[in-house]
Design an enzyme around this catalytic site. Structure first.
Site, PDB file in Angstrom:
ATOM      1  N   LYS B  77      46.811  15.150  10.109  1.00 18.42           N
ATOM      2  CA  LYS B  77      45.866  15.226  11.226  1.00 18.42           C
ATOM      3  C   LYS B  77      45.289  13.837  11.507  1.00 18.42           C
ATOM      4  O   LYS B  77      45.023  13.077  10.568  1.00 18.42           O
ATOM      5  CB  LYS B  77      44.750  16.211  10.852  1.00 18.42           C
ATOM      6  CG  LYS B  77      43.767  16.519  11.982  1.00 18.42           C
ATOM      7  CD  LYS B  77      42.731  17.553  11.516  1.00 18.42           C
ATOM      8  CE  LYS B  77      41.744  17.914  12.604  1.00 18.42           C
ATOM      9  NZ  LYS B  77      40.739  18.909  12.160  1.00 18.42           N
ATOM     10  N   SER B 152      40.169  22.813  15.253  1.00 21.60           N
ATOM     11  CA  SER B 152      40.590  21.541  15.781  1.00 21.60           C
ATOM     12  C   SER B 152      41.920  21.013  15.234  1.00 21.60           C
ATOM     13  O   SER B 152      42.511  20.123  15.821  1.00 21.60           O
ATOM     14  CB  SER B 152      39.507  20.497  15.514  1.00 21.60           C
ATOM     15  OG  SER B 152      39.393  20.263  14.129  1.00 21.60           O
ATOM     16  N   SER B 176      38.411  24.896  11.320  1.00 29.96           N
ATOM     17  CA  SER B 176      39.441  24.086  11.980  1.00 29.96           C
ATOM     18  C   SER B 176      40.811  24.065  11.316  1.00 29.96           C
ATOM     19  O   SER B 176      41.769  23.563  11.902  1.00 29.96           O
ATOM     20  CB  SER B 176      38.952  22.649  12.149  1.00 29.96           C
ATOM     21  OG  SER B 176      38.047  22.562  13.228  1.00 29.96           O
TER      22      SER B 176
END
Lengths: 103, 487
Positions: B77, B152, B176
């Site tokens: 990420k 996210s 997330s």
């Protein structure tokens, strides 16, 4: 619905956070923040008399280490990320506005 | 090559028997990403040259037969620092930022011989639940490309679901990792707060943030957590507790386990198919020998308010560092330093980030601190006590991960309140710092639905054990999306 936050307050809070909200964006942000702060106020229903606040759930207490400097030999890599540099330093614009225009 | 019918075990065997080299595996993985990612848009950065070079080095050193991660390509990420590889947190303010060190989790994974392919898309600074708040692109759900991948960590979940990689790292501040795992039909674990070092994770809510693995199955997930967990002197909140082998009890079953379903998590606002999925999962656990009963977490309805005060307050403090001086975007044509701060931040941050910074600044400001921040921190204590009470009598909590399956791109972004309410089922776990994992457990109109298993602090073992028992007896994680290209 009573107003939780006014446009003036939103401007003030933005200023504290070093943000500028353009005048045409102000109603948009104010309406949204007002709604969310309205939600925040539901917490007043909860009886928290005598309840300790929780700021962290870590199991570590008083973590200590020797206060020694370490040289990571990365001066150049650090400077490469800076927007403006000179002679191994990071450059910034004048701190004090001498033009007098921005007051 | 895609990974739809693969696992770390199957790929490791191919590497050990030299059916494929690490370099060829990486090259074929990159070719597939090239073919697929134009549609999915899971990646912000793919670094082919460094990936191939790293894979060659692994071939030279030889695949380690005892290490299931040796030579495995991974995705990270974009809020975790990667040395020499651009890291933006999907924000314009960090558009050109290249870190000089690796996040501890990234460094640990690399030390096991993984190959970092690139960085995945996310909501800017991890603020959002659909990955639509990225400053750079919108990621599409591989199961239905008109739907969001969640967020996210939407890029990390979508890339695993699309068969582009077997392993991705995500981060979870209020759901997330788990919510996008649910939306994409993959396994996503948020470990106990303190289990994985946050050093090098771009901070959002420091008392809530935690890094964890997203994978296709439970065993792979446990294998990755083995690699990234453990104490780190650079993160003062990282735990010194011993790290067990998370794969060691995978096959112990759930016989005798006591599982609770919180009544408050099953009430109004929950999609019917999601509710049914949880009830079916409960029956499956009963069939496997566990007892499943309703339990109560009475303060659940205050979670969203408490969480958004606390996380926004922490964010407003953490994001002060983005000032246009030492790194990141600097505005042009400024008159003085104040002007530079304000213009750089106002140009660099997106609307959602500005909203959170303002909410946090407001909640912490003079005259409001007691009514907002302190009150939220007290409600957090009450919510944590609710969990502690349940865990006196129960080993695990079973719950829906998200109130609905993946929704349409563009549907939710206009109203932040709707977006915030979607986190109601995941954020209590962050407030209490508990381990929570979403596993695939059903489908609704062709879209995956996950359920969440929540454990006692530092008891990831029970979470993995129950998750694996469920996975072994069901076939939800063996379904694959019908995408264009190589499927």
């Amino acid at each position: 619905m009573t107003e939780k936050i006014s446009e003036d307050q939103v401007k003030h809070v933005a200023g504290l956070a070093k943000l500028k909200i353009d005048d045409d964006q102000l109603p948009y942000f104010t309406t949204q923040l007002d709604k969310i702060i309205g939600l925040f106020e539901t917490l007043s229903e909860v009886d928290t008399e005598g309840v300790e606040p929780t700021s962290s759930v870590t199991d570590q207490v008083n973590v200590m280490r020797e206060d020694v400097a370490e040289d990571w030999h990365q001066q150049q890599a650090l400077l490469d990320n800076a927007p403006d540099t000179q002679d191994g330093y990071i450059r910034t614009p004048t701190i004090i506005d001498e033009s007098g225009e921005n007051e | 090559m895609n990974y739809f019918n693969e696992s770390l075990t199957s790929i490791h065997e191919k590497l050990v028997t030299k059916e494929i080299s690490a370099k060829d595996l990486t090259q074929e993985t990159l070719n597939n990403i090239q073919a697929v990612d134009g549609e999915i848009k899971a990646f912000l950065t793919v670094d082919e040259a460094s990936a191939v070079k790293d894979a060659e080095q692994i071939d030279q050193n030889g695949i380690d037969a005892d290490n299931g991660l040796s030579g495995i390509p991974v995705a990270i990420k974009d809020n975790m620092l990667t040395k020499g590889m651009k890291t933006t947190a999907a924000s314009k303010i960090l558009e050109n930022f290249t870190p000089m060190f690796d996040a501890t989790a990234v460094e640990k994974l690399k030390s096991f011989g993984t190959v970092t392919l690139g960085k995945t898309n996310m909501d800017e600074f991890a603020m959002g639940g659909s990955t639509e708040n990225s400053a750079f692109k919108v990621t599409h759900n591989p199961w239905d490309t008109t739907k969001v991948p969640g967020g996210s960590s939407g890029g990390s979940a979508a890339t695993v679901a699309a068969g582009e990689v077997l392993v991705a790292l995500g981060s979870d501040t209020g759901g997330s990792i788990r919510q996008p795992a649910s939306f994409n039909g993959v396994v996503g674990m948020k470990p106990t707060y303190g289990r994985v070092s946050r050093w090098g994770l771009i901070a959002f809510g420091s008392s809530l943030d935690q890094i964890g693995p997203i994978t296709r199955n439970v065993q792979d997930n446990a294998t990755v957590l083995n690699a990234i967990a453990g104490h780190d002197q650079h993160d003062l909140t990282s735990s010194t507790k011993e790290v067990p082998d998370f794969t060691s009890t995978l096959n112990n079953g759930v016989k005798g386990m006591r599982i609770g379903i919180p009544t408050e998590f099953m009430s109004q606002g929950l999609d019917d198919d999601v509710k049914q999925t949880v009830l079916d999962a409960a029956d499956e656990f009963r069939k496997l020998g566990a007892t499943v009963e309703e339990v109560s977490l009475p303060h659940t309805k205050y979670g969203v308010a408490a969480y958004y005060i606390i996380s926004s307050s922490e964010a407003s403090s953490n994001l002060q560092r983005f000032d246009g001086i030492r790194y990141g975007r600097r505005a042009k044509d400024v008159k003085n330093l104040e002007d530079l701060y304000v213009k750089s931040r106002s140009e660099g941050f997106g609307d959602e980030v500005k909203r959170r910074i303002m909410l946090g600044t407001f909640s912490l400001s003079a005259g409001f601190y007691d009514a907002y921040f302190k009150k939220a921190a007290q409600v957090r204590t009450l919510m944590n006590n609710d969990f502690a009470k349940v865990f006196k009598d129960f080993d695990l909590i079973l719950a829906p991960t998200a109130p609905t399956p993946a929704y349409g791109i563009g549907e939710d972004v206009s109203d932040p309140m709707t977006m915030y309410m979607n986190d109601v089922l995941t954020l209590p776990v962050n407030l209490a710092g508990l381990p929570g994992m979403s596993i695939p457990a059903g489908f609704s109109n062709g879209l995956p639905v996950g359920v969440q298993l929540i454990g006692r602090p530092y008891d990831e073992l029970s979470v993995y054990q129950a998750g694996n028992a469920f996975e072994q007896d069901t076939d939800f994680n063996q379904q694959t999306p019908k995408m264009g290209g190589t499927n």
